[in-house]
Design an enzyme around this catalytic site. Structure first.
Site, mmCIF file in Angstrom:
data_model
loop_
_atom_site.group_PDB
_atom_site.id
_atom_site.type_symbol
_atom_site.label_atom_id
_atom_site.label_comp_id
_atom_site.label_asym_id
_atom_site.label_seq_id
_atom_site.Cartn_x
_atom_site.Cartn_y
_atom_site.Cartn_z
ATOM 1 N N TYR A 213 22.969 36.823 74.217
ATOM 2 C CA TYR A 213 21.978 37.897 74.108
ATOM 3 C C TYR A 213 21.084 37.688 72.892
ATOM 4 O O TYR A 213 19.855 37.766 72.984
ATOM 5 C CB TYR A 213 22.704 39.235 74.013
ATOM 6 C CG TYR A 213 21.794 40.428 73.845
ATOM 7 C CD1 TYR A 213 21.148 40.989 74.947
ATOM 8 C CD2 TYR A 213 21.574 41.001 72.593
ATOM 9 C CE1 TYR A 213 20.314 42.078 74.799
ATOM 10 C CE2 TYR A 213 20.744 42.097 72.437
ATOM 11 C CZ TYR A 213 20.111 42.635 73.542
ATOM 12 O OH TYR A 213 19.280 43.722 73.387
ATOM 13 N N VAL B 192 19.875 52.202 70.093
ATOM 14 C CA VAL B 192 19.529 53.303 70.996
ATOM 15 C C VAL B 192 20.726 53.664 71.864
ATOM 16 O O VAL B 192 21.521 52.805 72.264
ATOM 17 C CB VAL B 192 18.332 52.898 71.886
ATOM 18 C CG1 VAL B 192 17.868 54.074 72.744
ATOM 19 C CG2 VAL B 192 17.177 52.396 71.020
ATOM 20 N N THR C 261 22.024 53.884 74.840
ATOM 21 C CA THR C 261 21.813 53.403 76.204
ATOM 22 C C THR C 261 23.115 52.802 76.731
ATOM 23 O O THR C 261 24.113 52.700 76.017
ATOM 24 C CB THR C 261 20.718 52.316 76.247
ATOM 25 O OG1 THR C 261 21.165 51.177 75.493
ATOM 26 C CG2 THR C 261 19.411 52.827 75.676
ATOM 27 N N ASN D 43 11.013 45.164 79.315
ATOM 28 C CA ASN D 43 12.210 45.856 78.846
ATOM 29 C C ASN D 43 13.481 45.407 79.554
ATOM 30 O O ASN D 43 14.580 45.633 79.048
ATOM 31 C CB ASN D 43 12.025 47.367 79.027
ATOM 32 C CG ASN D 43 13.255 48.156 78.649
ATOM 33 O OD1 ASN D 43 13.642 48.204 77.487
ATOM 34 N ND2 ASN D 43 13.906 48.761 79.639
ATOM 35 N N LYS E 167 16.902 36.976 72.751
ATOM 36 C CA LYS E 167 15.938 37.831 72.055
ATOM 37 C C LYS E 167 15.177 37.036 70.999
ATOM 38 O O LYS E 167 13.974 37.276 70.779
ATOM 39 C CB LYS E 167 16.662 39.021 71.428
ATOM 40 C CG LYS E 167 17.257 39.989 72.455
ATOM 41 C CD LYS E 167 16.201 40.553 73.392
ATOM 42 C CE LYS E 167 16.760 41.583 74.341
ATOM 43 N NZ LYS E 167 15.738 42.164 75.242
ATOM 44 N N SER F 188 12.607 43.453 72.043
ATOM 45 C CA SER F 188 13.529 42.494 71.452
ATOM 46 C C SER F 188 14.744 43.230 70.906
ATOM 47 O O SER F 188 15.171 44.241 71.456
ATOM 48 C CB SER F 188 12.795 41.685 70.368
ATOM 49 O OG SER F 188 13.612 40.681 69.835
ATOM 50 N N LYS G 178 3.070 34.220 83.447
ATOM 51 C CA LYS G 178 2.282 33.267 84.225
ATOM 52 C C LYS G 178 1.489 33.973 85.317
ATOM 53 O O LYS G 178 0.310 33.657 85.559
ATOM 54 C CB LYS G 178 3.195 32.208 84.849
ATOM 55 C CG LYS G 178 3.692 31.141 83.877
ATOM 56 C CD LYS G 178 4.577 30.134 84.584
ATOM 57 C CE LYS G 178 4.835 28.916 83.714
ATOM 58 N NZ LYS G 178 3.640 28.083 83.523
#
Length: 259
Positions: A153, A184, A186, A86, A157, A139, A122
């Site tokens: 950005y 969202v 945020t 995230n 993504k 994403s 990894k």
């Protein structure tokens, strides 16, 4: 040890914090939360769940922090069942041709939004193979978009979506999903509203949608996509592996259980 063990990056606020809370309170999972900062909200969760939540503080662009996070999951809980990626940043905002937006600033964004994901994969894939684990890469709809001044950005993504497809092809036992969380409420949306109009003439008509969603109270609560993400990282069906799916798609209806 029966509880699943999940790493969540970008866990200090917004969707990441909501995912951690749902995994702990509703799903009975053990969580390793990785974050550059430890907010009071994340610290409160750590205090309330001393046995099932471990917090790793650091910049995931630093490879040692990635290894530390995976190592914490193994040392504390002896397994790794899934990772929610995230962590991400929006800046720089600016047109591709702008002299104010350097290539180095693009690279800094990709270090966090993309290469940190590659590094943790990894480190974590050997353990995920053992558990036939799940990977959810958060994403964005901008991965398929063309929002002016958001090329770094958006490109990062889109790269995540490609990574999810290839990981699904290479690692048949791991379920890998790229998820569009919707628009969202945020800090990233706050930054778009505050910084977007003044950043190298970001197109006003393209920003109108974000302003309107905020003004009409239609931005999603972080808990809405977080509920889906938490369900997927625990129980995603393997037939979704490699796909880029929206949190509100018909395929994910079973994971929208309580919101």
């Amino acid at each position: 040890m029966s509880s699943k063990v999940i790493i969540v990056t970008g866990a200090s606020r917004g969707i990441g914090l909501a995912v951690v809370k749902i995994l702990l309170d509703s799903k009975g999972a053990n969580v390793v939360a990785a974050s550059r900062t430890i907010t009071p909200e994340l610290q409160s969760l750590a205090d309330a769940h001393p046995n099932s939540l471990k917090v790793v503080q650091g910049d995931l662009a630093n490879a040692s922090v990635s290894l530390q996070t995976v190592s914490e999951a193994i040392s504390a809980f002896e397994r790794l069942d899934g990772i929610v990626f995230n962590a991400g940043i929006l800046e720089p905002l600016g047109r591709i041709a702008s002299k104010d937006i350097s290539v180095d600033s693009w690279k800094s964004l990709f270090d966090i939004n993309f290469f940190a994901v590659v590094q943790m994969l990894k480190d974590g894939i050997p353990y995920l193979r053992e558990r036939k684990g799940k990977v959810v890469l958060v994403s964005s709809g901008l991965a398929n978009g063309k929002l002016a001044s958001a090329a770094p950005y958006s490109a990062s993504k889109a790269a995540l979506n490609s990574l999810a497809r290839t990981l699904a092809n290479e690692e048949k036992e791991i379920t890998s999903i790229a998820l569009r969380p919707g628009v969202v409420d945020t800090g990233m949306q706050t930054a778009l509203r505050n910084e977007g109009p003044g950043k190298a003439a970001m197109l006003e008509h393209e920003l109108t949608r974000f302003f309107d969603l905020h003004a009409t109270g239609k931005l999603l609560k972080p808990e809405q996509p977080a509920e889906v993400i938490a369900g997927l990282v625990l129980h995603a069906p393997h037939e979704l592996s490699g796909r880029f799916v929206s949190w509100d798609s018909d395929d994910l209806e079973p994971f929208r259980t309580s919101l």
